[in-house]
Design an enzyme around this catalytic site. Structure first.
Site, PDB file in Angstrom:
ATOM      1  N   GLY A 130       0.829  -1.202   0.000  1.00 56.58           N
ATOM      2  CA  GLY A 130       0.000   0.000   0.000  1.00 56.58           C
ATOM      3  C   GLY A 130       0.857   1.243   0.000  1.00 56.58           C
ATOM      4  O   GLY A 130       0.595   2.199   0.735  1.00 56.58           O
ATOM      5  N   GLY A 131       1.876   1.244  -0.853  1.00 55.89           N
ATOM      6  CA  GLY A 131       2.856   2.330  -0.828  1.00 55.89           C
ATOM      7  C   GLY A 131       2.607   3.462  -1.788  1.00 55.89           C
ATOM      8  O   GLY A 131       3.493   4.284  -2.007  1.00 55.89           O
ATOM      9  N   THR A 132       1.405   3.548  -2.356  1.00 52.50           N
ATOM     10  CA  THR A 132       1.159   4.569  -3.366  1.00 52.50           C
ATOM     11  C   THR A 132       0.637   5.883  -2.792  1.00 52.50           C
ATOM     12  O   THR A 132       0.546   6.874  -3.522  1.00 52.50           O
ATOM     13  CB  THR A 132       0.157   4.054  -4.416  1.00 52.50           C
ATOM     14  OG1 THR A 132      -1.084   3.726  -3.770  1.00 52.50           O
ATOM     15  CG2 THR A 132       0.695   2.827  -5.134  1.00 52.50           C
ATOM     16  N   GLY A 176      -0.437   8.169   1.231  1.00 53.54           N
ATOM     17  CA  GLY A 176      -0.561   8.213   2.684  1.00 53.54           C
ATOM     18  C   GLY A 176       0.648   7.733   3.446  1.00 53.54           C
ATOM     19  O   GLY A 176       1.801   8.077   3.130  1.00 53.54           O
ATOM     20  N   GLY A 181       2.011   4.766   3.705  1.00 55.80           N
ATOM     21  CA  GLY A 181       2.930   3.918   2.970  1.00 55.80           C
ATOM     22  C   GLY A 181       3.885   4.717   2.112  1.00 55.80           C
ATOM     23  O   GLY A 181       5.093   4.470   2.099  1.00 55.80           O
ATOM     24  N   SER A 201      -4.531   0.225  14.213  1.00 55.01           N
ATOM     25  CA  SER A 201      -5.368   1.420  14.314  1.00 55.01           C
ATOM     26  C   SER A 201      -5.642   1.722  15.775  1.00 55.01           C
ATOM     27  O   SER A 201      -5.604   0.824  16.628  1.00 55.01           O
ATOM     28  CB  SER A 201      -6.698   1.198  13.584  1.00 55.01           C
ATOM     29  OG  SER A 201      -7.630   2.230  13.860  1.00 55.01           O
ATOM     30  N   TYR A 233     -14.272  -2.920  10.767  1.00 53.15           N
ATOM     31  CA  TYR A 233     -12.942  -2.331  10.620  1.00 53.15           C
ATOM     32  C   TYR A 233     -12.154  -2.474  11.916  1.00 53.15           C
ATOM     33  O   TYR A 233     -11.001  -2.940  11.912  1.00 53.15           O
ATOM     34  CB  TYR A 233     -13.073  -0.858  10.247  1.00 53.15           C
ATOM     35  CG  TYR A 233     -11.764  -0.102  10.225  1.00 53.15           C
ATOM     36  CD1 TYR A 233     -10.914  -0.183   9.136  1.00 53.15           C
ATOM     37  CD2 TYR A 233     -11.390   0.696  11.304  1.00 53.15           C
ATOM     38  CE1 TYR A 233      -9.706   0.504   9.104  1.00 53.15           C
ATOM     39  CE2 TYR A 233     -10.188   1.390  11.290  1.00 53.15           C
ATOM     40  CZ  TYR A 233      -9.358   1.291  10.192  1.00 53.15           C
ATOM     41  OH  TYR A 233      -8.155   1.973  10.182  1.00 53.15           O
TER      42      TYR A 233
END
Length: 266
Positions: free
Chosen positions: A19-21, A23, A25, A152, A165
């Site tokens: 998820g590095g694209t 935020g 990450g 979280s 969640y």
């Protein structure tokens, strides 16, 4: 005289960021590249991966040859197996993992469909578990390493509009503790971070009305929303040798929100 040269703390180390694209990450990948790491980032969309790579290399031209992008959906174990094969072919081993990819679904229990439930669990829990599982041989080949799971603040208190969640993130917290204990003998540390309200693209998608940001900000004792960099700095610390005696722990990065809520509840 102050030394302004960039840190090379992660030189010759390879770190995977799912998820590095965007935020947290993307912010973590940025710091790791600046510290000399070989960085692998994943995402589900080729266009977003290309934009992230363009941004990172524009900011750090010297780091462009140390960045690898791989399209992978963490909810699909076959994608994770292919990701591990790609990292093995390119780098041989892994020194660290930030299992960051996740989705945020904020709905009361009555509104949750089976499809939403399955997708949230598949990405936030199943995806994290199999990310670590597929990374283990690469970490062991390096003689050990550090894994950071993105949890979280929500499991630390009741949140009526996010039962699924919060439950997946509670599972991630448990996973960090149990994996940290189970993998310690192999030289692999596992910790988690629990971000609070962080002003990322996901946050703005969940809370699109700017007027709704003020009461959220006001609930945070430090008086502001978090930045992606606030989380990234802690993740990089946990991936580094500076945290070599820390495992099976969770660090809450929330501006004091959880303690304040607990104080009110008490």
């Amino acid at each position: 005289m102050t030394d302004n040269a960039p840190s090379r703390e992660f030189a010759d180390r390879t770190i995977l960021v799912t998820g590095g694209t965007s935020g947290m990450g993307l912010a973590t990948a940025r710091l790791l590249l600046a510290a000399g790491a070989q960085v692998v980032i994943t995402g589900r969309d080729d266009a977003r991966l290309a934009r992230a790579a363009e941004q990172l290399t524009a900011e750090q031209p010297a780091g462009g040859d140390r960045l690898l992008t791989v399209r992978a959906d963490v909810a699909v174990p076959a994608d994770l197996a292919r990701l591990a094969d790609t990292v093995r072919e390119r780098h041989g081993t892994l020194d660290g993992v930030f299992a960051n990819a996740g989705v945020g679904v904020f709905q009361p229990a009555a509104d949750v469909t089976e499809g939403v439930f399955d997708h949230t669990v598949d990405v936030n829990f199943k995806g994290v578990f199999f990310t670590v599982q597929h990374a283990l041989p690469l970490l062991e080949a390096a003689g050990g390493g550090s894994v950071v799971l993105n949890a979280s603040w929500t499991p630390h208190r009741g949140l009526p509009d996010a039962p699924v969640y919060a439950a997946t993130k509670a599972a991630v917290l448990s996973l960090a503790r149990t994996l940290g204990t189970g993998l310690a003998g192999r030289g692999i540390r596992v910790n988690s971070v629990s971000p609070g309200f962080i002003a990322t693209e996901m946050f703005h998608a969940i809370v699109p009305d700017p007027a709704a940001h003020e009461p959220i900000r006001a609930s945070v004792p430090l008086g502001r929303l978090g930045r992606a960099e606030d989380v990234a700095e802690t993740v990089v610390f946990l991936l580094s040798d500076r945290s070599s005696y820390i495992t099976s722990q969770d660090i809450v990065i929330d501006g004091g929100l959880v303690p304040a809520v607990q104080a009110v509840a008490g």
